[in-house]
Structures are given as structure tokens and as C-alpha cells.
Write a protein that holds these residues in place. Structure first.
Motif, short mmCIF file in Angstrom:
data_model
loop_
_atom_site.label_atom_id
_atom_site.label_comp_id
_atom_site.label_asym_id
_atom_site.label_seq_id
_atom_site.Cartn_x
_atom_site.Cartn_y
_atom_site.Cartn_z
N LEU A 1 -1.06 3.08 -11.84
CA LEU A 1 -1.48 2.46 -13.08
C LEU A 1 -1.43 3.51 -14.17
N GLN A 2 -0.88 3.16 -15.31
CA GLN A 2 -0.71 4.12 -16.39
C GLN A 2 -2.05 4.69 -16.85
N SER A 3 -3.11 3.87 -16.86
CA SER A 3 -4.38 4.32 -17.40
C SER A 3 -5.28 4.99 -16.37
N ALA A 4 -4.90 5.02 -15.11
CA ALA A 4 -5.74 5.60 -14.06
C ALA A 4 -4.88 6.49 -13.17
N PRO A 5 -4.78 7.78 -13.49
CA PRO A 5 -3.83 8.63 -12.80
C PRO A 5 -4.21 9.07 -11.39
N ASN A 6 -5.43 8.89 -10.95
CA ASN A 6 -5.84 9.43 -9.65
C ASN A 6 -6.27 8.34 -8.69
N LEU A 7 -5.84 8.45 -7.46
CA LEU A 7 -6.33 7.59 -6.39
C LEU A 7 -7.48 8.29 -5.71
N ILE A 8 -8.39 7.52 -5.17
CA ILE A 8 -9.52 8.08 -4.43
C ILE A 8 -9.13 8.13 -2.96
N GLY A 9 -8.94 9.33 -2.42
CA GLY A 9 -8.65 9.50 -1.00
C GLY A 9 -7.37 8.86 -0.54
N GLY A 10 -6.33 8.85 -1.36
CA GLY A 10 -5.09 8.23 -0.92
C GLY A 10 -3.90 8.70 -1.73
N ASP A 11 -2.77 8.11 -1.46
CA ASP A 11 -1.52 8.43 -2.14
C ASP A 11 -0.88 7.14 -2.63
N TYR A 12 -0.07 7.25 -3.68
CA TYR A 12 0.68 6.09 -4.13
C TYR A 12 1.74 5.75 -3.09
N ALA A 13 1.97 4.45 -2.90
CA ALA A 13 2.97 3.98 -1.94
C ALA A 13 4.12 3.34 -2.68
N SER A 14 5.26 3.39 -2.10
CA SER A 14 6.41 2.69 -2.64
C SER A 14 6.24 1.21 -2.35
N GLY A 15 6.58 0.38 -3.32
CA GLY A 15 6.51 -1.06 -3.11
C GLY A 15 7.42 -1.51 -1.98
N LEU A 16 8.44 -0.73 -1.70
CA LEU A 16 9.36 -1.10 -0.61
C LEU A 16 8.72 -0.93 0.75
N GLN A 17 7.63 -0.16 0.83
CA GLN A 17 6.95 0.02 2.11
C GLN A 17 6.19 -1.23 2.54
N PHE A 18 5.72 -2.02 1.59
CA PHE A 18 4.87 -3.17 1.87
C PHE A 18 5.35 -4.36 1.04
N ARG A 19 6.50 -4.91 1.42
CA ARG A 19 7.14 -5.93 0.60
C ARG A 19 6.52 -7.32 0.71
N SER A 20 5.56 -7.51 1.60
CA SER A 20 4.89 -8.81 1.68
C SER A 20 3.63 -8.83 0.81
N ALA A 21 3.32 -7.72 0.18
CA ALA A 21 2.10 -7.62 -0.62
C ALA A 21 2.34 -8.09 -2.05
N VAL A 22 1.32 -8.73 -2.60
CA VAL A 22 1.36 -9.20 -3.98
C VAL A 22 0.01 -8.94 -4.65
N ARG A 23 0.07 -9.03 -5.95
CA ARG A 23 -1.15 -9.00 -6.76
C ARG A 23 -1.38 -10.45 -7.19
N ILE A 24 -2.60 -10.93 -7.03
CA ILE A 24 -2.93 -12.28 -7.48
C ILE A 24 -3.92 -12.13 -8.63
N LYS A 25 -3.56 -12.71 -9.79
CA LYS A 25 -4.40 -12.61 -10.98
C LYS A 25 -4.95 -13.99 -11.32
N ASP A 26 -6.25 -14.01 -11.57
CA ASP A 26 -6.90 -15.20 -12.10
C ASP A 26 -7.75 -14.72 -13.28
N PRO A 27 -8.38 -15.61 -14.03
CA PRO A 27 -9.14 -15.16 -15.20
C PRO A 27 -10.28 -14.18 -14.89
N SER A 28 -10.71 -14.10 -13.62
CA SER A 28 -11.81 -13.20 -13.29
C SER A 28 -11.34 -11.81 -12.85
#
Length: 172
Positions: free
Chosen positions: A23-50
Motif C-alpha cells: 500500500l502506498q500509504s503504509a510502507p511496513n508490514l508487521i512481521g511479514g513480507d510483501y507477496a507477489s500476486g502471482l503466488q496467490f491467484r485465488s485471492a481477492v479483496r472484497i470491498k463494501d461500504p464498511s
């Protein structure tokens, strides 16, 4: 596979199937590393008003997610955003986006029961996931061809490195 093993497998699949994206506004992960989207291609983000939650595609029209994403924490009922015919935004790592119409959403019964007990006793509802299965299923009517259906192994995972990811917070 018996029902207990299926529930455990679905939960393990959910845990193994999600990924993180910088995320552009949050440069650090807590206890982890960024993953390539190609590693987990069944994953999605679901957005609702909340807000936003991670889910994994487990069938042509079916996604597994956390129960806390689809349940109203004040009532213990399925959130109004996940009632039949409501629309949520589904997007993946490659920029694919689709407005998806909800057919049905269900949360694991232990999660609903634990949450409703806390609500009826006027107790804090945070931390329910530690005492109940925080798992939900969303069925949609909209096709999501750009998202692959995840798979799970029939073999037991013991003493092996397991990767967990999600579109979670990158700072406290």
C-alpha cells in the motif's frame, strides 16, 4: 473426507490462499513480507461500504472469507451489505474489478453463537476469532473469470513452512 476434516481443510485453504499487496500509504508490514500476486491467484479483496476484507475463490461463484467480514458485530446477524441482491466490489492483484451481486452469505455457526452470546451479555465483541471459527462463505451471482479457483492438497501438513497472507493492515 468427514465434515470436521472438510471444515479444517477449508479453514487451512483460506489461511494459505490470501496475499498481501504493498500500500502506498503504509510502507511496513508487521512481521511479514510483501507477496507477489502471482503466488496467490485465488485471492481477492472484497470491498463494501464498511471496509475491505480478503477472500479466496473456492468455486465458480463461491468465496471463503472471515466471518467477521460479513457479520454485523452489534447484532450477530449477517451484515446488510451481504444480504441477497446487495453488491460488493471484488478485485484481484492484477487490477481486475467486478461489482458482484450477493446470492447468499453464511458464517460458521460457532462464530455466530459466540458473538451473539457476547452481544446479549453486553460484552466486548473483539477477539471472537480466538474462541470460534472465524470463517464465512459468500456466494455470488456474478462470474469472476479473471480469478482462479484455489486448490488444496489432500495430504496433511506437518512440520512444514506455511505461508499466510492477506490484504490486512500494515501498521498498528
Amino acid at each position: 473426507m468427514n465434515r470436521a476434516n472438510l471444515n479444517a481443510s477449508l479453514f487451512l485453504f483460506f489461511v494459505l490462499s490470501v496475499f498481501s499487496e504493498p500500500l502506498q500509504s503504509a510502507p511496513n508490514l508487521i512481521g511479514g513480507d510483501y507477496a507477489s500476486g502471482l503466488q496467490f491467484r485465488s485471492a481477492v479483496r472484497i470491498k463494501d461500504p464498511s471496509g475491505v476484507c480478503t477472500a479466496s475463490k473456492i468455486g465458480e461463484y463461491t468465496f471463503i472469507t472471515a466471518a467477521h467480514c460479513i457479520v454485523n458485530r452489534n447484532t450477530g446477524e449477517i451484515s446488510g451489505y451481504y444480504q441477497k441482491n446487495e453488491v460488493v466490489l471484488i478485485e484481484n492483484h492484477s487490477g481486475y474489478k467486478v461489482d458482484a451481486k450477493i446470492v447468499k452469505a453464511i458464517a460458521h455457526p460457532t462464530y455466530i453463537k459466540a458473538l451473539q452470546k457476547r452481544v446479549s451479555n453486553s460484552e466486548n465483541t473483539h477477539g471472537i476469532a480466538f474462541e470460534a471459527f472465524d470463517v464465512g462463505i459468500i456466494q455470488i451471482e456474478t462470474k469472476t473469470e479473471a480469478v482462479l479457483i484455489g486448490t488444496i492438497s489432500d495430504t496433511e501438513v506437518k512440520n512444514e513452512l506455511v505461508y499466510i497472507g492477506g490484504y490486512g493492515r500494515t501498521a498498528l
